[in-house]
Motif scaffolding. Structure first.
Motif, mmCIF file in Angstrom:
data_model
loop_
_atom_site.group_PDB
_atom_site.id
_atom_site.type_symbol
_atom_site.label_atom_id
_atom_site.label_comp_id
_atom_site.label_asym_id
_atom_site.label_seq_id
_atom_site.Cartn_x
_atom_site.Cartn_y
_atom_site.Cartn_z
ATOM 1 N N ALA A 33 -5.658 -2.340 0.065
ATOM 2 C CA ALA A 33 -4.274 -1.953 -0.210
ATOM 3 C C ALA A 33 -3.308 -2.733 0.679
ATOM 4 O O ALA A 33 -2.246 -3.183 0.223
ATOM 5 C CB ALA A 33 -4.099 -0.452 0.005
ATOM 6 N N GLU A 34 -3.664 -2.913 1.954
ATOM 7 C CA GLU A 34 -2.819 -3.682 2.871
ATOM 8 C C GLU A 34 -2.717 -5.141 2.420
ATOM 9 O O GLU A 34 -1.641 -5.752 2.488
ATOM 10 C CB GLU A 34 -3.393 -3.610 4.291
ATOM 11 N N PHE A 56 2.549 -4.124 -6.100
ATOM 12 C CA PHE A 56 2.946 -2.921 -5.355
ATOM 13 C C PHE A 56 2.272 -1.680 -5.948
ATOM 14 O O PHE A 56 1.729 -0.837 -5.220
ATOM 15 C CB PHE A 56 4.467 -2.741 -5.405
ATOM 16 N N GLU A 57 2.331 -1.561 -7.264
ATOM 17 C CA GLU A 57 1.759 -0.385 -7.924
ATOM 18 C C GLU A 57 0.242 -0.348 -7.757
ATOM 19 O O GLU A 57 -0.348 0.732 -7.610
ATOM 20 C CB GLU A 57 2.157 -0.381 -9.399
ATOM 21 N N HIS A 58 -0.385 -1.524 -7.766
ATOM 22 C CA HIS A 58 -1.829 -1.579 -7.518
ATOM 23 C C HIS A 58 -2.144 -1.111 -6.099
ATOM 24 O O HIS A 58 -3.102 -0.345 -5.882
ATOM 25 C CB HIS A 58 -2.336 -3.004 -7.733
ATOM 26 N N ALA A 59 -1.339 -1.539 -5.146
ATOM 27 C CA ALA A 59 -1.548 -1.129 -3.751
ATOM 28 C C ALA A 59 -1.431 0.382 -3.609
ATOM 29 O O ALA A 59 -2.223 1.018 -2.892
ATOM 30 C CB ALA A 59 -0.535 -1.830 -2.848
ATOM 31 N N ASP A 63 -4.092 3.200 -2.257
ATOM 32 C CA ASP A 63 -3.787 4.006 -1.065
ATOM 33 C C ASP A 63 -2.444 4.714 -1.267
ATOM 34 O O ASP A 63 -1.415 4.295 -0.721
ATOM 35 C CB ASP A 63 -3.740 3.099 0.170
ATOM 36 N N PRO A 64 -2.423 5.797 -2.056
ATOM 37 C CA PRO A 64 -1.156 6.435 -2.435
ATOM 38 C C PRO A 64 -0.426 7.123 -1.294
ATOM 39 O O PRO A 64 0.742 7.484 -1.447
ATOM 40 C CB PRO A 64 -1.587 7.453 -3.501
ATOM 41 N N GLN A 65 -1.083 7.311 -0.151
ATOM 42 C CA GLN A 65 -0.438 7.981 0.979
ATOM 43 C C GLN A 65 -0.006 7.015 2.073
ATOM 44 O O GLN A 65 0.444 7.449 3.136
ATOM 45 C CB GLN A 65 -1.398 9.020 1.570
ATOM 46 N N ASN A 66 -0.112 5.726 1.817
ATOM 47 C CA ASN A 66 0.228 4.724 2.828
ATOM 48 C C ASN A 66 1.748 4.619 2.959
ATOM 49 O O ASN A 66 2.432 4.135 2.062
ATOM 50 C CB ASN A 66 -0.374 3.372 2.430
ATOM 51 N N SER A 67 2.283 5.068 4.076
ATOM 52 C CA SER A 67 3.736 5.114 4.260
ATOM 53 C C SER A 67 4.367 3.730 4.249
ATOM 54 O O SER A 67 5.493 3.554 3.766
ATOM 55 C CB SER A 67 4.073 5.830 5.570
ATOM 56 N N ASP A 68 3.668 2.734 4.785
ATOM 57 C CA ASP A 68 4.221 1.377 4.796
ATOM 58 C C ASP A 68 4.401 0.849 3.375
ATOM 59 O O ASP A 68 5.429 0.239 3.050
ATOM 60 C CB ASP A 68 3.309 0.439 5.588
ATOM 61 N N ILE A 69 3.403 1.093 2.532
ATOM 62 C CA ILE A 69 3.509 0.649 1.136
ATOM 63 C C ILE A 69 4.630 1.401 0.431
ATOM 64 O O ILE A 69 5.425 0.814 -0.314
ATOM 65 C CB ILE A 69 2.170 0.855 0.398
ATOM 66 N N LEU A 70 4.725 2.702 0.671
ATOM 67 C CA LEU A 70 5.765 3.513 0.035
ATOM 68 C C LEU A 70 7.159 3.022 0.428
ATOM 69 O O LEU A 70 8.055 2.919 -0.417
ATOM 70 C CB LEU A 70 5.587 4.984 0.429
ATOM 71 N N VAL A 71 7.346 2.703 1.704
ATOM 72 C CA VAL A 71 8.654 2.226 2.173
ATOM 73 C C VAL A 71 8.976 0.857 1.580
ATOM 74 O O VAL A 71 10.090 0.623 1.089
ATOM 75 C CB VAL A 71 8.690 2.180 3.712
ATOM 76 N N GLU A 88 14.710 6.183 -3.295
ATOM 77 C CA GLU A 88 14.826 7.320 -2.380
ATOM 78 C C GLU A 88 13.625 8.258 -2.519
ATOM 79 O O GLU A 88 13.186 8.866 -1.535
ATOM 80 C CB GLU A 88 16.142 8.056 -2.666
ATOM 81 N N GLN A 89 13.074 8.358 -3.735
ATOM 82 C CA GLN A 89 11.872 9.172 -3.927
ATOM 83 C C GLN A 89 10.705 8.628 -3.109
ATOM 84 O O GLN A 89 9.934 9.399 -2.519
ATOM 85 C CB GLN A 89 11.488 9.202 -5.408
ATOM 86 N N PHE A 90 10.573 7.309 -3.051
ATOM 87 C CA PHE A 90 9.467 6.720 -2.289
ATOM 88 C C PHE A 90 9.689 6.864 -0.782
ATOM 89 O O PHE A 90 8.727 7.052 -0.031
ATOM 90 C CB PHE A 90 9.270 5.255 -2.685
ATOM 91 N N TYR A 91 10.937 6.802 -0.336
ATOM 92 C CA TYR A 91 11.206 7.061 1.081
ATOM 93 C C TYR A 91 10.823 8.505 1.426
ATOM 94 O O TYR A 91 10.264 8.773 2.496
ATOM 95 C CB TYR A 91 12.688 6.830 1.401
ATOM 96 N N THR A 92 11.124 9.419 0.500
ATOM 97 C CA THR A 92 10.770 10.823 0.720
ATOM 98 C C THR A 92 9.261 11.002 0.772
ATOM 99 O O THR A 92 8.734 11.728 1.630
ATOM 100 C CB THR A 92 11.366 11.703 -0.397
ATOM 101 N N ARG A 93 8.550 10.354 -0.140
ATOM 102 C CA ARG A 93 7.086 10.451 -0.145
ATOM 103 C C ARG A 93 6.503 9.913 1.159
ATOM 104 O O ARG A 93 5.539 10.472 1.699
ATOM 105 C CB ARG A 93 6.512 9.681 -1.337
ATOM 106 N N ALA A 94 7.086 8.840 1.673
ATOM 107 C CA ALA A 94 6.606 8.282 2.939
ATOM 108 C C ALA A 94 6.757 9.300 4.068
ATOM 109 O O ALA A 94 5.866 9.452 4.918
ATOM 110 C CB ALA A 94 7.374 7.001 3.270
ATOM 111 N N LEU A 95 7.870 10.034 4.055
ATOM 112 C CA LEU A 95 8.108 11.029 5.101
ATOM 113 C C LEU A 95 7.218 12.253 4.943
ATOM 114 O O LEU A 95 6.878 12.908 5.932
ATOM 115 C CB LEU A 95 9.582 11.444 5.090
#
Length: 393
Positions: A33-34, A56-59, A63-71, A88-95
């Motif tokens: 994922a990285e 991005f979507e493949h990553a 790893d759907p919980q990876n905050s770096d990818i989400l940001v 903004e939804q992805f920033y929220t998911r990262a948090l």
């Protein structure tokens, strides 16, 4: 038993999946994922945005919980796709997954007020549509017909979302004639009778009644929804644990306290006064299906409860279409992960569509000749109720 109940009562009730119990991925998947993230960023740098989006979507799939990818994906959506709401939804998911993520905190702090402004404009637009609908006389024959047709559409789509295979024509035939359709599942036909009875109860008893929505109201709705199919379980809170895909609702022992907490919130002016009717209805629907208080019929009961709240605020009942089933479940799943706003926006769009269709269908189409009744054919089930009357002069 009393001590157990007291312990449960003292436990903080949350309406969100326990993130600590999420499945951890392997190191190999994390590294892959990285690598995908780095490749996506390289593609962005050379302006290959469509390829970058797919990577991005493949990553995130890896790893759907990876905050770096989400940001990073959120920033990509904001600056290269001009999609502020999803960003903004992805920033929220990262948090949700990493509350201390500084970049996500700063990005959310900047974008949240802008997204809230967009959401408020949507509610204002819907409120104006509602005012336009109310300017149409109740005696308008085309509007009356549209509302009647919407009744059958609600039964059809709400059952179809749960897997019922009866089509719209068959559903309407069963409701109107009270007769069975030969060669079709008896259980599925009983589901039509049940939802018809529950809708009548909501429309004729609960909508115009003053006062709070009570547990008995919910039990009475469910008793009608499931009464023809499973009279033993109808109107009875579940006694066993249930599972909804990968989601695990509260235990059976927790259900009564969750419902008590839910109804106190729902009927509290202090807690709900700042919510738009659509927000209140959507959040109530989400919380109810999160609790999942019954063995079966939770979705149909939850959608009826949502529409009861909307109708008490002057809105027409909305329909979530069979074709939107996976989108609907996806937004509920996002709410399980901590962000209910995508689900609220989905219900807002359904409300806007309902209002727009009622306004449009209240206007006759005029031509010359004789009165004609049009439909799109035997197999066009979703369009069957959208047939128009052409008035001829």
């Amino acid at each position: 038993m009393h001590n157990q109940r007291q312990e449960l009562a003292n436990k903080q009730r949350t309406y969100m999946r326990d993130q600590s119990k999420q499945k951890n991925i392997s190191n190999d998947l994390h590294q892959e994922a990285e690598s995908a993230l780095n490749l996506a960023l390289q593609l962005v740098a050379v302006h290959k945005f469509e390829k970058a989006r797919k990577i991005f979507e493949h990553a995130l799939t890896l790893d759907p919980q990876n905050s770096d990818i989400l940001v990073e994906y959120g920033q990509f959506l904001e600056y290269h796709q001009m999609d502020l709401i999803r960003a903004e939804q992805f920033y929220t998911r990262a948090l949700v997954h990493q509350p201390s993520n500084f970049r996500a905190l700063e990005l959310k702090k900047r974008t949240l007020p802008l997204v809230q402004e967009i959401d408020q404009k949507q509610f204002t637009f819907i409120d104006n549509l509602l005012k336009e609908l109310y300017r149409i006389p109740d005696t308008n024959p085309y509007l009356r017909r549209a509302k009647r047709d919407a009744y059958y559409l609600h039964i059809y789509h709400s059952n179809a979302i749960e897997g019922n295979t009866l089509n719209l024509r068959e559903t309407r035939y069963i409701v109107e004639t009270r007769m069975a359709v030969p060669g079709k599942s008896l259980v599925e036909q009983q589901e039509v009778f049940g939802l018809d009875l529950a809708l009548q109860y909501v429309n004729c008893t609960l909508v115009n009644r003053l006062g709070s929505i009570t547990l008995e109201d919910i039990l009475q709705i469910h008793r009608r929804v499931l009464g023809f199919v499973d009279p033993v379980q109808a109107g009875q809170l579940r006694k066993h644990q249930v599972y909804v895909g990968s989601f695990v609702p509260p235990t059976a022992a927790e259900v009564p306290d969750y419902l008590d907490d839910f109804l106190k919130w729902l009927n509290s002016l202090e807690d709900t006064r700042d919510l738009h009717a659509i927000e209140l209805a959507a959040i109530a629907h989400y919380k109810f299906v999160y609790i999942h208080p019954f063995i079966d019929g939770n979705g149909r009961t939850g959608r009826l409860l949502m529409n009861l709240i909307l109708m008490r605020s002057g809105f027409p009942p909305v329909i979530i279409k069979k074709s939107e089933r996976f989108t609907y479940y996806s937004y509920l799943n996002q709410a399980n992960d901590g962000d209910v706003r995508p689900f609220i926006r989905f219900i807002a769009k359904c409300t806007e569509r309902t209002l727009t269709e009622f306004i449009h269908q209240s206007q006759p189409t005029r031509t010359t000749g004789q009165e004609l009744r049009l439909n799109d054919g035997e197999n066009a089930e979703d369009n069957f109720m959208e047939e128009r009357v052409i008035m001829v002069e």
